[in-house]
Design a protein around this motif. Structure first.
Motif, mmCIF file in Angstrom:
data_model
loop_
_atom_site.group_PDB
_atom_site.id
_atom_site.type_symbol
_atom_site.label_atom_id
_atom_site.label_comp_id
_atom_site.label_asym_id
_atom_site.label_seq_id
_atom_site.Cartn_x
_atom_site.Cartn_y
_atom_site.Cartn_z
ATOM 1 N N LEU A 24 0.771 -1.141 0.106
ATOM 2 C CA LEU A 24 -0.287 0.005 -0.050
ATOM 3 C C LEU A 24 0.839 1.423 -0.059
ATOM 4 N N VAL A 25 1.803 1.257 0.903
ATOM 5 C CA VAL A 25 2.628 2.705 1.027
ATOM 6 C C VAL A 25 3.474 2.756 -0.213
ATOM 7 N N VAL A 26 3.980 1.640 -0.982
ATOM 8 C CA VAL A 26 4.766 1.873 -2.177
ATOM 9 C C VAL A 26 3.905 2.216 -3.306
ATOM 10 N N TRP A 27 2.569 1.593 -3.405
ATOM 11 C CA TRP A 27 1.852 2.191 -4.380
ATOM 12 C C TRP A 27 1.366 3.546 -4.344
ATOM 13 N N THR A 28 1.169 4.082 -2.949
ATOM 14 C CA THR A 28 1.024 5.380 -2.595
ATOM 15 C C THR A 28 2.041 6.219 -3.100
ATOM 16 N N ARG A 29 3.444 5.802 -2.751
ATOM 17 C CA ARG A 29 4.481 6.605 -3.279
ATOM 18 C C ARG A 29 4.519 6.768 -4.663
ATOM 19 N N GLN A 30 4.007 5.684 -5.398
ATOM 20 C CA GLN A 30 4.264 5.828 -6.819
ATOM 21 C C GLN A 30 2.929 6.791 -7.377
ATOM 22 N N ARG A 31 1.777 6.688 -6.667
ATOM 23 C CA ARG A 31 0.863 7.465 -7.154
ATOM 24 C C ARG A 31 1.111 9.030 -6.636
ATOM 25 N N GLU A 32 1.764 9.265 -5.800
ATOM 26 C CA GLU A 32 2.404 10.663 -5.519
ATOM 27 C C GLU A 32 3.044 11.133 -6.707
ATOM 28 N N LEU A 33 4.088 10.297 -7.243
ATOM 29 C CA LEU A 33 4.929 10.856 -8.379
ATOM 30 C C LEU A 33 4.083 11.027 -9.846
ATOM 31 N N ARG A 34 3.146 10.103 -9.735
ATOM 32 C CA ARG A 34 2.146 10.394 -11.055
ATOM 33 C C ARG A 34 1.524 11.955 -10.739
ATOM 34 N N THR A 35 1.133 12.275 -9.345
ATOM 35 C CA THR A 35 0.417 13.344 -9.135
ATOM 36 C C THR A 35 1.423 14.507 -9.583
ATOM 37 N N VAL A 36 2.909 14.472 -9.393
ATOM 38 C CA VAL A 36 3.531 15.336 -9.545
ATOM 39 C C VAL A 36 3.795 15.607 -11.154
ATOM 40 N N ALA A 74 4.400 24.704 -15.870
ATOM 41 C CA ALA A 74 5.311 25.071 -17.053
ATOM 42 C C ALA A 74 4.801 25.755 -18.212
ATOM 43 N N VAL A 75 3.569 25.645 -18.372
ATOM 44 C CA VAL A 75 2.921 26.622 -19.497
ATOM 45 C C VAL A 75 2.613 27.762 -19.062
ATOM 46 N N ALA A 76 2.598 28.320 -17.572
ATOM 47 C CA ALA A 76 2.638 29.508 -17.234
ATOM 48 C C ALA A 76 4.052 30.274 -16.933
ATOM 49 N N GLY A 77 5.252 29.276 -17.336
ATOM 50 C CA GLY A 77 6.497 29.859 -17.175
ATOM 51 C C GLY A 77 7.056 29.825 -15.866
ATOM 52 N N TRP A 78 6.568 29.238 -15.026
ATOM 53 C CA TRP A 78 7.172 28.921 -13.778
ATOM 54 C C TRP A 78 8.133 27.813 -13.938
ATOM 55 N N LEU A 79 7.930 26.773 -14.646
ATOM 56 C CA LEU A 79 8.671 25.629 -14.850
ATOM 57 C C LEU A 79 9.174 25.491 -16.257
ATOM 58 N N ARG A 80 10.538 24.987 -16.544
ATOM 59 C CA ARG A 80 10.648 24.504 -17.905
ATOM 60 C C ARG A 80 9.933 23.225 -18.198
ATOM 61 N N PRO A 81 9.691 22.971 -19.719
ATOM 62 C CA PRO A 81 9.055 21.887 -20.050
ATOM 63 C C PRO A 81 9.687 20.436 -19.509
ATOM 64 N N SER A 82 10.596 20.464 -19.493
ATOM 65 C CA SER A 82 11.259 19.039 -18.989
ATOM 66 C C SER A 82 11.039 18.920 -17.364
ATOM 67 N N GLU A 83 10.925 20.068 -16.659
ATOM 68 C CA GLU A 83 10.768 19.628 -15.035
ATOM 69 C C GLU A 83 9.774 18.728 -14.633
ATOM 70 N N PRO A 84 8.543 18.902 -15.133
ATOM 71 C CA PRO A 84 7.610 18.154 -14.546
ATOM 72 C C PRO A 84 8.049 16.435 -14.688
ATOM 73 N N PHE A 85 8.639 16.174 -15.960
ATOM 74 C CA PHE A 85 9.128 14.701 -16.088
ATOM 75 C C PHE A 85 10.198 14.407 -14.946
ATOM 76 N N ALA A 86 11.313 15.316 -15.026
ATOM 77 C CA ALA A 86 12.372 15.016 -13.877
ATOM 78 C C ALA A 86 11.743 15.000 -12.493
ATOM 79 N N LEU A 87 10.794 15.913 -12.313
ATOM 80 C CA LEU A 87 10.428 15.801 -10.683
ATOM 81 C C LEU A 87 9.442 14.837 -10.483
ATOM 82 N N GLY A 88 8.877 14.031 -11.525
ATOM 83 C CA GLY A 88 8.159 12.924 -11.250
ATOM 84 C C GLY A 88 8.875 11.618 -11.198
ATOM 85 N N SER A 89 10.035 11.670 -11.301
ATOM 86 C CA SER A 89 11.106 10.368 -11.329
ATOM 87 C C SER A 89 12.298 10.519 -10.087
ATOM 88 N N MET A 90 11.876 9.351 -9.325
ATOM 89 C CA MET A 90 13.092 9.496 -8.334
ATOM 90 C C MET A 90 14.501 9.372 -8.742
#
Length: 441
Positions: free
Chosen positions: A291-303, A311-327
């Motif tokens: 359960l906790v490992v699945w929750t951890r993966q779900r949180e990464l998907r949320t990111v 990123a669309v609004a200019g606060w992040l670069r387009p590649s950042e959401p992908f990188a921040l969603g990967s440990m």
């Protein structure tokens, strides 16, 4: 790229306004000092009680053996929190509360209740059984749950979901088990000193095998159920007050029930312990781990899902959401920053990752209609924290994204990097306007 954030800086007090100074007991320094003093006093008292019961030699032997599983358990719970690492002060408080305050409450309350039952019933053996199977689970789980409750109430910004509850409960229970194991192992050593037991056949060896080798996860397993209840309550909307109360209580009752079953296994016959261990403890441990490992993966998907809007609004670069969603990408980004700018740069990248994760969770709660009244203020604070650390974080995250992104067809050859089918992703709500929370319902 703009050289200043799109949002205006955080506003201060209006001109000419006067700020009310809090009363002395409301000041953070006073509260921190009172809590530290309480935990220190509890630690001194519990130290004296355990040493009185085990003797100096027994205390030292128990301490040396009981500390062995502690680093492994703490590292496991800290690993679960790597998606959104909480402040160390919260985790240190949880461990100290379990080791000192909760252990002291348990020793005093259990002893008093068992003696009272023995006096009232004139049945010491029955009182010990009742105390172990009924009194101890209620007292101990309630005492440990108090730490999670305090973090839930007074560190609400750091308490966002199930993993936060699991980690807080795990640290608290690990501290409690550490003190309790010192007591049990110290008493076992004292028994061996009186009877001449030694080696594998000694009481100390048997106690070590049962408590340290077979079931070091027992207390964390019980209290994690309470933590899941608090974590589920944190996911509920502020207006769902009944759910926010009932979910922690349900988790606490489950923790008490599992604890009572574990303590009562000794009364179920010669193989009662093995039966409960194999039929309940191990499967429950496996289920909660999943359960906790699945929750951890779900949180990464949320990111990965929520951050593209920024990123669309200019606060992040387009590649950042992908990188921040990967440990793996996060780890590579911190390594890159450390190699280029030393520990300060790596620390800035780690903080950037943590703030970005909080921002994703905040937006996710807003989309679900669970954001509080301070949504806009909190969002702006997090965005400004990201902006101040962008110089160190953006190159590191782009480097990590290039290393971890899958290969995708591009023209006549191949390219590296996340190339979304549509930008922004389909179904994304519009970026929230400054000064209002469009997610409130």
């Amino acid at each position: 790229m703009a050289s200043s954030p799109p949002y205006p800086p955080y506003p201060g007090a209006a001109p000419g306004s006067t700020l009310r100074h809090p009363h002395w007991w409301q000041r953070p320094a006073v509260r921190y000092g009172a809590m530290v003093a309480l935990l220190a006093l509890s630690g001194l008292v519990i130290l004296a009680l355990v040493r009185e019961q085990t003797g100096t030699q027994g205390f030292l032997v128990g301490l040396g053996l009981a500390v062995l599983p502690v680093p492994l358990l703490l590292a496991a719970f800290r690993w679960l929190a790597r998606v959104e690492p909480g402040p160390w002060r919260n985790l240190l408080f949880a461990f100290a509360w379990g080791a000192c305050a909760a252990a002291l409450i348990a020793i005093v309350a259990n002893s008093f209740a068992t003696r009272w039952i023995a006096t009232a019933t004139a049945d010491p053996a029955g009182a010990d059984t009742l105390g172990a199977t009924v009194i101890a689970p209620v007292v101990e789980e309630t005492a440990k749950a108090a730490a999670v409750l305090l973090l839930f109430l007074f560190r609400r910004r750091d308490f966002h979901g199930i993993l936060d509850g699991v980690v807080a409960a795990g640290f608290t229970a690990t501290g409690f088990a550490f003190t309790e194991n010192i007591l049990y192992l110290g008493n076992a050593f004292g028994t061996d000193q009186l009877t001449g037991g030694s080696g594998i056949a000694s009481v100390t060896a048997a106690t070590f095998f049962v408590r340290i080798v077979m079931s070091p996860f027992a207390h964390p397993l019980f209290t994690v159920l309470t933590g899941i209840g608090f974590g589920a309550a944190a996911l509920a909307a502020d207006r769902q007050r009944v759910r926010r109360v009932l979910l922690p209580l349900a988790g606490l009752l489950l923790a008490m029930g599992m604890h009572a079953l574990w303590n009562g296994s000794a009364t179920l016959g010669q193989f009662g312990f093995i039966a409960v261990y194999g039929a309940f403890m191990v499967p429950t441990f496996g289920l909660l781990t999943w359960l906790v490992v699945w929750t951890r993966q779900r949180e990464l998907r949320t990111v990965r899902t929520e951050l593209p809007a920024y990123a669309v609004a200019g606060w992040l670069r387009p590649s950042e959401p992908f990188a921040l969603g990967s440990m793996r990408a996060r780890r590579l980004a911190r390594k890159f920053a450390r190699e280029r700018g030393g520990r300060p740069a790596a620390r800035a990248v780690a903080q950037y990752e943590a703030y970005a994760t909080q921002l994703a969770f905040l937006r996710h709660r807003g989309r679900a209609g669970k954001a509080g009244a301070d949504f806009v203020t909190r969002e702006r604070e997090l965005l400004l924290e990201l902006w101040h650390r962008r110089a160190a974080a953006r190159p590191a995250l782009e480097h990590a994204a290039r290393l971890t992104a899958p290969r995708v067809p591009y023209g006549a050859g191949w390219a590296y990097g996340p190339v979304p089918a549509a930008w922004p992703p389909q179904g994304q709500p519009p970026y929230p306007a400054y000064g209002e929370n469009p997610y409130r319902r």
